[in-house]
Design a protein around this motif. Structure first.
Motif, PDB file in Angstrom:
ATOM      1  N   MET A   8       0.868  -1.164   0.000  1.00 35.80           N
ATOM      2  CA  MET A   8       0.000   0.000   0.000  1.00 35.80           C
ATOM      3  C   MET A   8       0.908   1.218   0.000  1.00 35.80           C
ATOM      4  O   MET A   8       1.687   1.420   0.925  1.00 35.80           O
ATOM      5  N   LEU A   9       0.809   1.994  -1.063  1.00 36.94           N
ATOM      6  CA  LEU A   9       1.627   3.192  -1.203  1.00 36.94           C
ATOM      7  C   LEU A   9       0.777   4.416  -0.908  1.00 36.94           C
ATOM      8  O   LEU A   9      -0.310   4.555  -1.457  1.00 36.94           O
ATOM      9  N   ARG A  10       1.273   5.286  -0.043  1.00 39.94           N
ATOM     10  CA  ARG A  10       0.572   6.529   0.235  1.00 39.94           C
ATOM     11  C   ARG A  10       1.067   7.573  -0.764  1.00 39.94           C
ATOM     12  O   ARG A  10       2.263   7.794  -0.898  1.00 39.94           O
ATOM     13  N   VAL A  11       0.110   8.195  -1.443  1.00 42.37           N
ATOM     14  CA  VAL A  11       0.422   9.106  -2.546  1.00 42.37           C
ATOM     15  C   VAL A  11      -0.321  10.423  -2.367  1.00 42.37           C
ATOM     16  O   VAL A  11      -1.398  10.457  -1.767  1.00 42.37           O
ATOM     17  N   PRO A  12       0.221  11.511  -2.914  1.00 36.81           N
ATOM     18  CA  PRO A  12      -0.449  12.801  -2.772  1.00 36.81           C
ATOM     19  C   PRO A  12      -1.683  12.957  -3.655  1.00 36.81           C
ATOM     20  O   PRO A  12      -2.567  13.743  -3.343  1.00 36.81           O
ATOM     21  N   ASP A  13      -1.769  12.190  -4.746  1.00 29.12           N
ATOM     22  CA  ASP A  13      -2.888  12.320  -5.673  1.00 29.12           C
ATOM     23  C   ASP A  13      -3.276  10.923  -6.166  1.00 29.12           C
ATOM     24  O   ASP A  13      -2.662  10.385  -7.089  1.00 29.12           O
ATOM     25  N   VAL A  14      -4.288  10.338  -5.526  1.00 27.50           N
ATOM     26  CA  VAL A  14      -4.718   8.976  -5.858  1.00 27.50           C
ATOM     27  C   VAL A  14      -5.171   8.886  -7.312  1.00 27.50           C
ATOM     28  O   VAL A  14      -4.788   7.958  -8.033  1.00 27.50           O
ATOM     29  N   LEU A  15      -5.959   9.844  -7.771  1.00 26.04           N
ATOM     30  CA  LEU A  15      -6.485   9.767  -9.135  1.00 26.04           C
ATOM     31  C   LEU A  15      -5.371   9.833 -10.176  1.00 26.04           C
ATOM     32  O   LEU A  15      -5.393   9.084 -11.156  1.00 26.04           O
ATOM     33  N   ALA A  16      -4.387  10.694  -9.986  1.00 28.96           N
ATOM     34  CA  ALA A  16      -3.259  10.781 -10.915  1.00 28.96           C
ATOM     35  C   ALA A  16      -2.432   9.494 -10.876  1.00 28.96           C
ATOM     36  O   ALA A  16      -1.956   9.016 -11.907  1.00 28.96           O
ATOM     37  N   SER A  17      -2.282   8.920  -9.691  1.00 25.38           N
ATOM     38  CA  SER A  17      -1.522   7.671  -9.564  1.00 25.38           C
ATOM     39  C   SER A  17      -2.248   6.512 -10.228  1.00 25.38           C
ATOM     40  O   SER A  17      -1.634   5.686 -10.897  1.00 25.38           O
ATOM     41  N   VAL A  18      -3.566   6.434 -10.057  1.00 25.70           N
ATOM     42  CA  VAL A  18      -4.365   5.413 -10.735  1.00 25.70           C
ATOM     43  C   VAL A  18      -4.192   5.548 -12.239  1.00 25.70           C
ATOM     44  O   VAL A  18      -3.962   4.560 -12.952  1.00 25.70           O
ATOM     45  N   ALA A  19      -4.275   6.770 -12.746  1.00 27.51           N
ATOM     46  CA  ALA A  19      -4.125   6.998 -14.190  1.00 27.51           C
ATOM     47  C   ALA A  19      -2.753   6.544 -14.665  1.00 27.51           C
ATOM     48  O   ALA A  19      -2.643   5.915 -15.723  1.00 27.51           O
ATOM     49  N   TRP A  20      -1.700   6.807 -13.909  1.00 32.05           N
ATOM     50  CA  TRP A  20      -0.352   6.404 -14.317  1.00 32.05           C
ATOM     51  C   TRP A  20      -0.241   4.881 -14.382  1.00 32.05           C
ATOM     52  O   TRP A  20       0.223   4.324 -15.374  1.00 32.05           O
ATOM     53  N   TYR A  21      -0.671   4.193 -13.328  1.00 35.81           N
ATOM     54  CA  TYR A  21      -0.570   2.732 -13.310  1.00 35.81           C
ATOM     55  C   TYR A  21      -1.463   2.104 -14.383  1.00 35.81           C
ATOM     56  O   TYR A  21      -1.109   1.078 -14.962  1.00 35.81           O
ATOM     57  N   ARG A  22      -2.594   2.706 -14.663  1.00 34.11           N
ATOM     58  CA  ARG A  22      -3.478   2.208 -15.717  1.00 34.11           C
ATOM     59  C   ARG A  22      -2.877   2.458 -17.102  1.00 34.11           C
ATOM     60  O   ARG A  22      -2.749   1.546 -17.912  1.00 34.11           O
ATOM     61  N   ASP A  23      -2.485   3.694 -17.372  1.00 34.43           N
ATOM     62  CA  ASP A  23      -2.048   4.074 -18.716  1.00 34.43           C
ATOM     63  C   ASP A  23      -0.640   3.599 -19.050  1.00 34.43           C
ATOM     64  O   ASP A  23      -0.366   3.234 -20.191  1.00 34.43           O
ATOM     65  N   VAL A  24       0.253   3.582 -18.087  1.00 29.80           N
ATOM     66  CA  VAL A  24       1.650   3.216 -18.348  1.00 29.80           C
ATOM     67  C   VAL A  24       1.886   1.718 -18.178  1.00 29.80           C
ATOM     68  O   VAL A  24       2.556   1.093 -18.996  1.00 29.80           O
ATOM     69  N   LEU A  25       1.332   1.110 -17.128  1.00 28.92           N
ATOM     70  CA  LEU A  25       1.604  -0.303 -16.843  1.00 28.92           C
ATOM     71  C   LEU A  25       0.434  -1.230 -17.115  1.00 28.92           C
ATOM     72  O   LEU A  25       0.568  -2.440 -16.997  1.00 28.92           O
ATOM     73  N   GLY A  26      -0.725  -0.709 -17.463  1.00 31.56           N
ATOM     74  CA  GLY A  26      -1.856  -1.556 -17.821  1.00 31.56           C
ATOM     75  C   GLY A  26      -2.606  -2.162 -16.653  1.00 31.56           C
ATOM     76  O   GLY A  26      -3.314  -3.156 -16.818  1.00 31.56           O
ATOM     77  N   PHE A  27      -2.503  -1.578 -15.472  1.00 27.19           N
ATOM     78  CA  PHE A  27      -3.264  -2.072 -14.326  1.00 27.19           C
ATOM     79  C   PHE A  27      -4.727  -1.676 -14.479  1.00 27.19           C
ATOM     80  O   PHE A  27      -5.052  -0.683 -15.123  1.00 27.19           O
ATOM     81  N   GLU A  28      -5.596  -2.461 -13.862  1.00 24.79           N
ATOM     82  CA  GLU A  28      -7.017  -2.126 -13.789  1.00 24.79           C
ATOM     83  C   GLU A  28      -7.302  -1.667 -12.372  1.00 24.79           C
ATOM     84  O   GLU A  28      -6.801  -2.234 -11.407  1.00 24.79           O
ATOM     85  N   ALA A  29      -8.119  -0.636 -12.243  1.00 24.47           N
ATOM     86  CA  ALA A  29      -8.443  -0.078 -10.936  1.00 24.47           C
ATOM     87  C   ALA A  29      -9.779  -0.594 -10.446  1.00 24.47           C
ATOM     88  O   ALA A  29     -10.724  -0.711 -11.212  1.00 24.47           O
TER      89      ALA A  29
END
Length: 123
Positions: A8-29
């Motif tokens: 579990m990573l604590r991040v300053p912007d959850v939505l931006a982080s979700v977008a990065w993992y989805r768009d760059v690495l292909g994760f599903e949220a």
């Protein structure tokens, strides 16, 4: 019995982080669209993201380790990511038997991608 380890990573912007993992690495949220937490999955790997909160007193992302992703085709991952991610070190064969590279995610967390180097048959 332990069944899984889910970072579990604590991040300053959850939505931006979700977008990065989805768009760059292909994760599903798997989340409700809120900006407080999210669960991400890909290929049986799970990662959780959480917004900073007052209980921990976070001011910036912090983690002294890395997330090491074992993969089947490290060269394909390198080809996919080398021009779109911030590189820590390029793809290389290491003496401990792994071919790997490392990038940083949008928060500065270190992600390493590795694959065992096939053993060579003796001549």
């Amino acid at each position: 019995m332990l069944r899984a380890l889910v970072p579990m990573l604590r991040v300053p912007d959850v939505l931006a982080s979700v977008a990065w993992y989805r768009d760059v690495l292909g994760f599903e949220a798997d989340f409700d669209g809120s900006d407080s937490s999210a669960s991400l999955q890909r290929d049986g790997i799970e990662l959780m993201l959480s917004a900073f909160n007052a209980h921990e007193g976070d001011a910036a992302p912090a983690f002294t380790g890395s997330l090491y992703l074992h993969c089947d085709d490290v060269d394909a991952w390198w080809a996919r990511l080398q021009d779109i991610a911030r590189i820590c070190y390029p793809i290389e064969d290491f003496g401990y038997g792994m071919r790997e590279f490392a990038i940083y995610d949008c928060n500065g967390f270190l992600l390493q991608f590795g694959q065992p180097i096939p053993a060579k048959d003796p001549p």
